[in-house]
Design a protein around this motif. Sequence first.
Motif, PDB file in Angstrom:
ATOM      1  N   ARG A  80       2.969  37.102  71.535  1.00 20.66           N
ATOM      2  CA  ARG A  80       1.551  37.049  71.180  1.00 20.66           C
ATOM      3  C   ARG A  80       0.895  38.412  71.349  1.00 20.66           C
ATOM      4  NH1 ARG A  80      -2.987  36.876  74.271  1.00 20.66           N
ATOM      5  NH2 ARG A  80      -1.868  36.512  76.211  1.00 20.66           N
ATOM      6  N   PRO A  81       0.079  38.896  70.387  1.00 22.28           N
ATOM      7  CA  PRO A  81      -0.348  38.260  69.135  1.00 22.28           C
ATOM      8  C   PRO A  81       0.426  38.741  67.907  1.00 22.28           C
ATOM      9  CG  PRO A  81      -1.801  40.100  69.591  1.00 22.28           C
ATOM     10  CD  PRO A  81      -0.734  40.101  70.673  1.00 22.28           C
ATOM     11  N   GLY A  82       1.735  38.872  68.030  1.00 23.57           N
ATOM     12  CA  GLY A  82       2.544  39.332  66.907  1.00 23.57           C
ATOM     13  C   GLY A  82       2.630  38.305  65.793  1.00 23.57           C
ATOM     14  N   ARG A  83       2.944  38.770  64.596  1.00 20.70           N
ATOM     15  CA  ARG A  83       2.974  37.888  63.427  1.00 20.70           C
ATOM     16  C   ARG A  83       4.352  37.830  62.768  1.00 20.70           C
ATOM     17  NH1 ARG A  83      -0.996  39.180  59.125  1.00 20.70           N
ATOM     18  NH2 ARG A  83      -0.476  37.039  58.503  1.00 20.70           N
ATOM     19  N   PHE A  84       5.356  38.492  63.348  1.00 18.88           N
ATOM     20  CA  PHE A  84       6.672  38.489  62.721  1.00 18.88           C
ATOM     21  C   PHE A  84       7.629  37.537  63.445  1.00 18.88           C
ATOM     22  CE2 PHE A  84       7.304  41.642  66.088  1.00 18.88           C
ATOM     23  CZ  PHE A  84       8.565  41.322  66.560  1.00 18.88           C
ATOM     24  N   ASN A 164      14.123  11.804  71.090  1.00 16.39           N
ATOM     25  CA  ASN A 164      13.696  10.946  69.987  1.00 16.39           C
ATOM     26  C   ASN A 164      13.164  11.728  68.789  1.00 16.39           C
ATOM     27  OD1 ASN A 164      11.221  11.832  70.886  1.00 16.39           O
ATOM     28  ND2 ASN A 164      10.398   9.796  71.376  1.00 16.39           N
ATOM     29  N   GLY A 165      13.271  13.055  68.834  1.00 15.35           N
ATOM     30  CA  GLY A 165      12.818  13.888  67.721  1.00 15.35           C
ATOM     31  C   GLY A 165      11.384  14.329  67.813  1.00 15.35           C
ATOM     32  N   HIS A 166      10.634  13.787  68.768  1.00 12.92           N
ATOM     33  CA  HIS A 166       9.251  14.218  68.940  1.00 12.92           C
ATOM     34  C   HIS A 166       9.207  15.594  69.603  1.00 12.92           C
ATOM     35  CE1 HIS A 166       7.118  10.067  68.450  1.00 12.92           C
ATOM     36  NE2 HIS A 166       8.045  10.268  67.541  1.00 12.92           N
ATOM     37  N   LEU A 167       8.032  16.208  69.588  1.00  9.34           N
ATOM     38  CA  LEU A 167       7.860  17.584  70.038  1.00  9.34           C
ATOM     39  C   LEU A 167       6.942  17.629  71.249  1.00  9.34           C
ATOM     40  CD1 LEU A 167       7.111  19.000  66.478  1.00  9.34           C
ATOM     41  CD2 LEU A 167       9.337  19.002  67.619  1.00  9.34           C
ATOM     42  N   ALA A 168       7.394  18.262  72.321  1.00 12.71           N
ATOM     43  CA  ALA A 168       6.549  18.482  73.486  1.00 12.71           C
ATOM     44  C   ALA A 168       6.020  19.910  73.420  1.00 12.71           C
ATOM     45  CB  ALA A 168       7.328  18.264  74.777  1.00 12.71           C
ATOM     46  N   VAL A 169       4.708  20.056  73.532  1.00 16.68           N
ATOM     47  CA  VAL A 169       4.046  21.355  73.355  1.00 16.68           C
ATOM     48  C   VAL A 169       3.284  21.716  74.619  1.00 16.68           C
ATOM     49  CG1 VAL A 169       2.437  22.695  71.956  1.00 16.68           C
ATOM     50  CG2 VAL A 169       3.769  20.866  70.893  1.00 16.68           C
ATOM     51  N   ALA A 170       3.548  22.909  75.145  1.00 16.05           N
ATOM     52  CA  ALA A 170       2.816  23.423  76.305  1.00 16.05           C
ATOM     53  C   ALA A 170       1.548  24.108  75.812  1.00 16.05           C
ATOM     54  CB  ALA A 170       3.679  24.411  77.077  1.00 16.05           C
ATOM     55  N   ASN A 171       0.439  23.367  75.812  1.00 13.83           N
ATOM     56  CA  ASN A 171      -0.857  23.957  75.461  1.00 13.83           C
ATOM     57  C   ASN A 171      -1.418  24.648  76.702  1.00 13.83           C
ATOM     58  OD1 ASN A 171      -1.396  23.165  72.612  1.00 13.83           O
ATOM     59  ND2 ASN A 171      -1.187  21.095  73.430  1.00 13.83           N
ATOM     60  N   GLY A 172      -1.230  25.962  76.760  1.00 15.13           N
ATOM     61  CA  GLY A 172      -1.580  26.707  77.965  1.00 15.13           C
ATOM     62  C   GLY A 172      -3.061  26.789  78.265  1.00 15.13           C
ATOM     63  N   GLY A 173      -3.917  26.475  77.268  1.00 20.76           N
ATOM     64  CA  GLY A 173      -5.352  26.385  77.513  1.00 20.76           C
ATOM     65  C   GLY A 173      -6.114  27.686  77.411  1.00 20.76           C
ATOM     66  N   ILE A 174      -5.419  28.813  77.208  1.00 17.32           N
ATOM     67  CA  ILE A 174      -6.078  30.117  77.246  1.00 17.32           C
ATOM     68  C   ILE A 174      -6.446  30.567  75.834  1.00 17.32           C
ATOM     69  CG2 ILE A 174      -5.842  32.525  77.924  1.00 17.32           C
ATOM     70  CD1 ILE A 174      -3.768  31.595  79.997  1.00 17.32           C
ATOM     71  N   GLN A 175      -7.732  30.813  75.622  1.00 10.70           N
ATOM     72  CA  GLN A 175      -8.213  31.284  74.326  1.00 10.70           C
ATOM     73  C   GLN A 175      -8.050  32.796  74.230  1.00 10.70           C
ATOM     74  OE1 GLN A 175     -12.340  30.444  73.540  1.00 10.70           O
ATOM     75  NE2 GLN A 175     -12.409  31.723  71.709  1.00 10.70           N
ATOM     76  N   THR A 176      -7.481  33.248  73.120  1.00 17.39           N
ATOM     77  CA  THR A 176      -7.327  34.676  72.863  1.00 17.39           C
ATOM     78  C   THR A 176      -7.696  34.964  71.409  1.00 17.39           C
ATOM     79  OG1 THR A 176      -4.998  34.442  72.238  1.00 17.39           O
ATOM     80  CG2 THR A 176      -5.469  34.908  74.565  1.00 17.39           C
ATOM     81  N   HIS A 177      -7.877  36.245  71.104  1.00 16.95           N
ATOM     82  CA  HIS A 177      -8.174  36.677  69.735  1.00 16.95           C
ATOM     83  C   HIS A 177      -7.582  38.061  69.544  1.00 16.95           C
ATOM     84  CE1 HIS A 177     -10.262  37.724  66.043  1.00 16.95           C
ATOM     85  NE2 HIS A 177     -10.710  36.487  65.951  1.00 16.95           N
ATOM     86  N   PRO A 178      -6.895  38.325  68.422  1.00 13.62           N
ATOM     87  CA  PRO A 178      -6.287  39.639  68.224  1.00 13.62           C
ATOM     88  C   PRO A 178      -7.262  40.805  68.325  1.00 13.62           C
ATOM     89  CG  PRO A 178      -5.467  38.094  66.588  1.00 13.62           C
ATOM     90  CD  PRO A 178      -6.573  37.394  67.322  1.00 13.62           C
ATOM     91  N   ASP A 179      -8.530  40.569  68.018  1.00 17.25           N
ATOM     92  CA  ASP A 179      -9.520  41.649  68.134  1.00 17.25           C
ATOM     93  C   ASP A 179      -9.669  42.134  69.568  1.00 17.25           C
ATOM     94  OD1 ASP A 179      -9.924  41.431  65.449  1.00 17.25           O
ATOM     95  OD2 ASP A 179     -11.904  40.486  65.580  1.00 17.25           O
ATOM     96  N   PHE A 180      -9.251  41.301  70.527  1.00 17.66           N
ATOM     97  CA  PHE A 180      -9.372  41.648  71.945  1.00 17.66           C
ATOM     98  C   PHE A 180      -7.995  41.810  72.599  1.00 17.66           C
ATOM     99  CE2 PHE A 180     -13.137  39.286  70.684  1.00 17.66           C
ATOM    100  CZ  PHE A 180     -14.161  40.096  71.154  1.00 17.66           C
ATOM    101  N   GLY A 181      -6.960  42.054  71.782  1.00 10.81           N
ATOM    102  CA  GLY A 181      -5.619  42.251  72.319  1.00 10.81           C
ATOM    103  C   GLY A 181      -5.135  41.003  73.036  1.00 10.81           C
TER     104      GLY A 181
END
Length: 353
Positions: A80-84, A164-181
């Motif tokens: 994060r916040p890479g796009r490749f 069972n094929g479902h996905l567990a996602v770790a939503n870390g809760g931290i808001q970020t934006h590339p404009d702020f690194g």
Amino acid sequence: MQRRRFLLASGAALGAAISPLWADIGHQLYLSAASKGDRSTWLVGVEATGHVRFSLPLPGRGHAAAAHPERAEAIVFARRPGRFAMVLDCASGQILSELHAPEGRHFYGHGVFSADGQVLFTTENDFDGPDGRIGVWDAANGYRRLGEFASGGIGPHEIVRLENGHLAVANGGIQTHPDFGRKKLNIPTMRTNLTVLSPEGTVTASYDFPEAFHQNSIRHLDIGPDGQVFAALQWQGMPTKRVPLVAEFHTGRTRFLDHKATARLKAYAGSVAVSGDGSEIAVTGPKGGHMLIFDKAGQPITDMALPLASGVAKTDAGLLITCARGLARREGGDTEVIPVSGGWSWDNHLVRV
């Protein structure tokens, strides 16, 4: 027309037949993003013996990888916040192609394939939302973007596939934006959770922490032998507050795993893995240069100093950890350091492929 369709189908079948499979490439391989003293960034393919099979330069700092369930192929994701994201042929050690996060999105460094290998799911940030998203890519047809759905929270980090094929996602809760690194924009109000989603994006379960731990960011995950999801946590609250840095989620229950040496991790658990024989759970602390070991019931067993203990993954009988001098192999209760040449500084993940 029928002949043309037959030729196309035959060509597709031939292509599938000659694509190398994991069984074709021999020795067990592990992948880790790494950097060197000159600030160059790499992907390293290393064996448990310490032998470096290949090292590939990356266009920016990498984070983790996702292994295809059948083809000897892996996707390496930007931090994060890479796009490749790079598609890697693990047989040859060559980059096959590159994915790019769509406009308004960036990767969070993680992804996972569906059980049949047809679809790749990636954790992403809709940074102007803000909203966590799961990108959906057609792994059978050149990783064409198929769409996306909500992750169930802010800042989705690691994503794993359940039995069972479902996905567990770790939503870390931290808001970020590339404009702020990499600046964290919402620490006082952040909420972390583990969300379970169907492959179509329907929420089937959600695990929240009590108010006192709403700043204990869920980051990295592994799955236990009984379907438990173990999580490495990174505390974003008052640094003087002592909090557990490991959680277990299972059948509607959330449980914190504490350890007498938790403070040695300096509020930052780097990675988590269940050993290959299912007897131990290891949690690394790269900032503290320490590692915690729990038994399969979540009870603390031991801990040890391990400078820059970063990524951890299972071996057939135990665990393999990246550290300051190379690798550490833990089997049968003993830990052995294995030198690795190259002067690598490892990222937080070691992925067994």
